[in-house]
Write a protein that holds these residues in place. Structure first.
Motif, PDB file in Angstrom:
ATOM      1  N   LEU A   1       0.865  -1.172   0.000  1.00 53.52           N
ATOM      2  CA  LEU A   1       0.000   0.000   0.000  1.00 53.52           C
ATOM      3  C   LEU A   1       0.902   1.223   0.000  1.00 53.52           C
ATOM      4  O   LEU A   1       1.294   1.702   1.060  1.00 53.52           O
ATOM      5  N   ILE A   2       1.269   1.669  -1.178  1.00 52.85           N
ATOM      6  CA  ILE A   2       2.173   2.814  -1.308  1.00 52.85           C
ATOM      7  C   ILE A   2       1.428   3.920  -2.040  1.00 52.85           C
ATOM      8  O   ILE A   2       0.965   3.720  -3.167  1.00 52.85           O
ATOM      9  N   HIS A   3       1.339   5.071  -1.394  1.00 54.15           N
ATOM     10  CA  HIS A   3       0.652   6.199  -2.011  1.00 54.15           C
ATOM     11  C   HIS A   3       1.354   6.545  -3.325  1.00 54.15           C
ATOM     12  O   HIS A   3       2.587   6.629  -3.375  1.00 54.15           O
ATOM     13  N   PRO A   4       0.597   6.750  -4.408  1.00 56.63           N
ATOM     14  CA  PRO A   4       1.206   7.024  -5.718  1.00 56.63           C
ATOM     15  C   PRO A   4       2.167   8.207  -5.716  1.00 56.63           C
ATOM     16  O   PRO A   4       3.175   8.182  -6.416  1.00 56.63           O
ATOM     17  N   GLN A   5       1.901   9.227  -4.908  1.00 57.95           N
ATOM     18  CA  GLN A   5       2.785  10.389  -4.851  1.00 57.95           C
ATOM     19  C   GLN A   5       4.125  10.051  -4.206  1.00 57.95           C
ATOM     20  O   GLN A   5       5.119  10.726  -4.457  1.00 57.95           O
ATOM     21  N   LEU A   6       4.151   9.023  -3.380  1.00 59.08           N
ATOM     22  CA  LEU A   6       5.374   8.643  -2.672  1.00 59.08           C
ATOM     23  C   LEU A   6       6.125   7.520  -3.378  1.00 59.08           C
ATOM     24  O   LEU A   6       7.313   7.309  -3.134  1.00 59.08           O
ATOM     25  N   ALA A   7       5.455   6.814  -4.272  1.00 63.91           N
ATOM     26  CA  ALA A   7       6.037   5.642  -4.931  1.00 63.91           C
ATOM     27  C   ALA A   7       7.305   5.973  -5.708  1.00 63.91           C
ATOM     28  O   ALA A   7       8.251   5.180  -5.731  1.00 63.91           O
ATOM     29  N   VAL A   8       7.354   7.122  -6.341  1.00 67.52           N
ATOM     30  CA  VAL A   8       8.533   7.492  -7.123  1.00 67.52           C
ATOM     31  C   VAL A   8       9.767   7.590  -6.234  1.00 67.52           C
ATOM     32  O   VAL A   8      10.860   7.167  -6.621  1.00 67.52           O
ATOM     33  N   TYR A   9       9.613   8.102  -5.023  1.00 68.56           N
ATOM     34  CA  TYR A   9      10.746   8.244  -4.105  1.00 68.56           C
ATOM     35  C   TYR A   9      11.182   6.881  -3.563  1.00 68.56           C
ATOM     36  O   TYR A   9      12.374   6.628  -3.391  1.00 68.56           O
ATOM     37  N   VAL A  10      10.216   6.011  -3.311  1.00 70.90           N
ATOM     38  CA  VAL A  10      10.524   4.654  -2.860  1.00 70.90           C
ATOM     39  C   VAL A  10      11.313   3.931  -3.957  1.00 70.90           C
ATOM     40  O   VAL A  10      12.338   3.297  -3.685  1.00 70.90           O
ATOM     41  N   SER A  11      10.856   4.034  -5.195  1.00 72.22           N
ATOM     42  CA  SER A  11      11.556   3.390  -6.313  1.00 72.22           C
ATOM     43  C   SER A  11      12.979   3.914  -6.465  1.00 72.22           C
ATOM     44  O   SER A  11      13.915   3.139  -6.678  1.00 72.22           O
ATOM     45  N   GLU A  12      13.148   5.232  -6.345  1.00 70.70           N
ATOM     46  CA  GLU A  12      14.484   5.826  -6.463  1.00 70.70           C
ATOM     47  C   GLU A  12      15.412   5.307  -5.374  1.00 70.70           C
ATOM     48  O   GLU A  12      16.576   4.995  -5.631  1.00 70.70           O
ATOM     49  N   TYR A  13      14.900   5.218  -4.168  1.00 70.46           N
ATOM     50  CA  TYR A  13      15.683   4.735  -3.033  1.00 70.46           C
ATOM     51  C   TYR A  13      16.142   3.296  -3.283  1.00 70.46           C
ATOM     52  O   TYR A  13      17.324   2.970  -3.168  1.00 70.46           O
ATOM     53  N   VAL A  14      15.198   2.435  -3.639  1.00 66.85           N
ATOM     54  CA  VAL A  14      15.505   1.020  -3.865  1.00 66.85           C
ATOM     55  C   VAL A  14      16.474   0.861  -5.027  1.00 66.85           C
ATOM     56  O   VAL A  14      17.451   0.116  -4.931  1.00 66.85           O
ATOM     57  N   GLU A  15      16.232   1.559  -6.130  1.00 63.84           N
ATOM     58  CA  GLU A  15      17.114   1.460  -7.297  1.00 63.84           C
ATOM     59  C   GLU A  15      18.525   1.928  -6.968  1.00 63.84           C
ATOM     60  O   GLU A  15      19.504   1.301  -7.396  1.00 63.84           O
ATOM     61  N   THR A  16      18.649   3.013  -6.210  1.00 59.79           N
ATOM     62  CA  THR A  16      19.964   3.530  -5.832  1.00 59.79           C
ATOM     63  C   THR A  16      20.732   2.494  -5.021  1.00 59.79           C
ATOM     64  O   THR A  16      21.912   2.233  -5.280  1.00 59.79           O
ATOM     65  N   LEU A  17      20.059   1.890  -4.055  1.00 65.65           N
ATOM     66  CA  LEU A  17      20.722   0.889  -3.220  1.00 65.65           C
ATOM     67  C   LEU A  17      21.038  -0.385  -4.001  1.00 65.65           C
ATOM     68  O   LEU A  17      22.129  -0.950  -3.866  1.00 65.65           O
ATOM     69  N   GLU A  18      20.111  -0.826  -4.838  1.00 66.38           N
ATOM     70  CA  GLU A  18      20.360  -2.044  -5.624  1.00 66.38           C
ATOM     71  C   GLU A  18      21.501  -1.847  -6.611  1.00 66.38           C
ATOM     72  O   GLU A  18      22.302  -2.758  -6.816  1.00 66.38           O
ATOM     73  N   CYS A  19      21.602  -0.664  -7.214  1.00 70.01           N
ATOM     74  CA  CYS A  19      22.715  -0.374  -8.137  1.00 70.01           C
ATOM     75  C   CYS A  19      24.060  -0.402  -7.414  1.00 70.01           C
ATOM     76  O   CYS A  19      25.088  -0.688  -8.012  1.00 70.01           O
ATOM     77  N   ALA A  20      24.024  -0.131  -6.095  1.00 68.74           N
ATOM     78  CA  ALA A  20      25.242  -0.151  -5.290  1.00 68.74           C
ATOM     79  C   ALA A  20      25.502  -1.539  -4.700  1.00 68.74           C
ATOM     80  O   ALA A  20      26.449  -1.724  -3.940  1.00 68.74           O
ATOM     81  N   GLY A  21      24.654  -2.510  -5.035  1.00 65.28           N
ATOM     82  CA  GLY A  21      24.855  -3.875  -4.565  1.00 65.28           C
ATOM     83  C   GLY A  21      24.227  -4.181  -3.218  1.00 65.28           C
ATOM     84  O   GLY A  21      24.550  -5.190  -2.601  1.00 65.28           O
ATOM     85  N   ILE A  22      23.322  -3.338  -2.763  1.00 68.77           N
ATOM     86  CA  ILE A  22      22.634  -3.577  -1.491  1.00 68.77           C
ATOM     87  C   ILE A  22      21.225  -4.065  -1.821  1.00 68.77           C
ATOM     88  O   ILE A  22      20.430  -3.334  -2.396  1.00 68.77           O
ATOM     89  N   ASN A  23      20.940  -5.313  -1.470  1.00 74.12           N
ATOM     90  CA  ASN A  23      19.689  -5.951  -1.890  1.00 74.12           C
ATOM     91  C   ASN A  23      18.749  -6.287  -0.749  1.00 74.12           C
ATOM     92  O   ASN A  23      18.015  -7.247  -0.807  1.00 74.12           O
ATOM     93  N   GLY A  24      18.736  -5.557   0.285  1.00 73.27           N
ATOM     94  CA  GLY A  24      17.782  -5.883   1.337  1.00 73.27           C
ATOM     95  C   GLY A  24      18.046  -5.084   2.568  1.00 73.27           C
ATOM     96  O   GLY A  24      18.926  -4.240   2.561  1.00 73.27           O
ATOM     97  N   PRO A  25      17.303  -5.302   3.580  1.00 71.57           N
ATOM     98  CA  PRO A  25      16.258  -6.286   3.836  1.00 71.57           C
ATOM     99  C   PRO A  25      14.865  -5.748   3.514  1.00 71.57           C
ATOM    100  O   PRO A  25      14.204  -5.150   4.357  1.00 71.57           O
ATOM    101  N   TRP A  26      14.414  -5.912   2.290  1.00 70.49           N
ATOM    102  CA  TRP A  26      13.098  -5.408   1.901  1.00 70.49           C
ATOM    103  C   TRP A  26      12.018  -6.240   2.561  1.00 70.49           C
ATOM    104  O   TRP A  26      12.108  -7.456   2.645  1.00 70.49           O
ATOM    105  N   ALA A  27      10.975  -5.582   3.033  1.00 68.22           N
ATOM    106  CA  ALA A  27       9.875  -6.272   3.716  1.00 68.22           C
ATOM    107  C   ALA A  27       9.202  -7.253   2.763  1.00 68.22           C
ATOM    108  O   ALA A  27       8.932  -6.924   1.618  1.00 68.22           O
ATOM    109  N   LYS A  28       8.924  -8.441   3.229  1.00 67.11           N
ATOM    110  CA  LYS A  28       8.286  -9.459   2.397  1.00 67.11           C
ATOM    111  C   LYS A  28       6.791  -9.573   2.661  1.00 67.11           C
ATOM    112  O   LYS A  28       6.062 -10.103   1.843  1.00 67.11           O
ATOM    113  N   ASP A  29       6.323  -9.116   3.820  1.00 71.11           N
ATOM    114  CA  ASP A  29       4.917  -9.314   4.159  1.00 71.11           C
ATOM    115  C   ASP A  29       4.069  -8.086   3.853  1.00 71.11           C
ATOM    116  O   ASP A  29       3.202  -8.137   3.002  1.00 71.11           O
ATOM    117  N   ILE A  30       4.338  -6.983   4.531  1.00 76.82           N
ATOM    118  CA  ILE A  30       3.481  -5.807   4.390  1.00 76.82           C
ATOM    119  C   ILE A  30       4.343  -4.567   4.202  1.00 76.82           C
ATOM    120  O   ILE A  30       5.313  -4.367   4.923  1.00 76.82           O
TER     121      ILE A  30
END
Length: 164
Positions: A40-69
Motif C-alpha cells: 500500500l504505497i501512495h502514488p505520490q510517494l512511490a517514485v521516491y521509494v523506487s528511487e531509493y531502492v534502485e539507488t541501493l540495488e545499483c550499489a549492490g545492497i539488496n535488502g532487507p526489503w519487507a516481504k509481508d506488508i
C-alpha cells in the motif's frame, strides 16, 4: 483529536486486514526485489521509494526489503513539526512509513527525497538518528540534489561496512 483516533483505527484495520491476508496466503517471493505480499504505497510517494531502492540495488545492497506488508502513506494528524515516522522500525517483514501530508507539499523535490530516504532507512535498516548524515535530524533547511547524492553515498558506504 477525533480525526487522529479515526486515522489510528483505520490504519490499525488496514494492518490487521493485511496481516490476515498475508498469513492466510502462503505466497513466497522468489525475488530479492522490493516487493511485499501486500503493498500500500501512495502514488505520490512511490517514485521516491523506487528511487531509493534502485539507488541501493545499483550499489549492490539488496535488502532487507519487507516481504509481508509495506505501507507508505500520508498522515493528516501528524504534528506540523514532525515530517515523518518510521513505524515499522525494528519490525521484521513490515515496512510502515507515514509522511506528514500537511508539510510535504511545501518541500522541494530534493527535500522530499531526503525525507523518504531518511524514513525508509530507519524502517528497513533500523538506523538510528545521527548514525550517518542521511539520519541527521532535523532535516537541513537547504537540501539540493547534490546534497542528497552525497548523503546517499555515505549511507551506501555505511551499509556496506555493516554487511561485512
Amino acid at each position: 483529536m477525533k480525526n487522529k483516533v479515526e486515522e489510528i483505527i483505520v490504519t490499525f484495520n488496514v494492518i490487521v486486514f493485511a496481516l490476515v491476508i498475508t498469513l492466510s496466503s502462503h505466497a513466497q517471493s522468489n525475488s530479492d526485489k522490493y516487493q511485499s505480499n501486500i503493498q500500500l504505497i501512495h502514488p505520490q510517494l512511490a517514485v521516491y521509494v523506487s528511487e531509493y531502492v534502485e539507488t541501493l540495488e545499483c550499489a549492490g545492497i539488496n535488502g532487507p526489503w519487507a516481504k509481508d506488508i509495506t505501507t507508505i502513506d500520508f498522515s493528516y494528524t501528524m504534528p506540523v513539526t514532525t515530517l515523518g515516522w518510521a513505524l515499522g522500525m525494528n519490525v521484521d517483514n513490515v515496512t510502515h512509513v507515514e509522511i506528514n501530508a500537511r508539510t510535504f507539499e511545501y518541500l522541494s523535490r530534493s527535500q522530499r527525497e531526503f525525507l523518504l530516504f531518511h524514513e525508509l532507512s530507519h524502517d528497513l535498516f533500523n538506523l538510528e538518528h545521527f548514525s550517518t548524515p542521511l539520519m541527521y535530524t532535523p532535516m537541513p533547511q537547504y537540501v539540493d540534489q547534490l546534497y542528497v547524492n552525497i548523503v546517499m553515498g555515505k549511507l551506501i558506504n555505511h551499509l556496506k561496512l555493516k554487511q561485512q
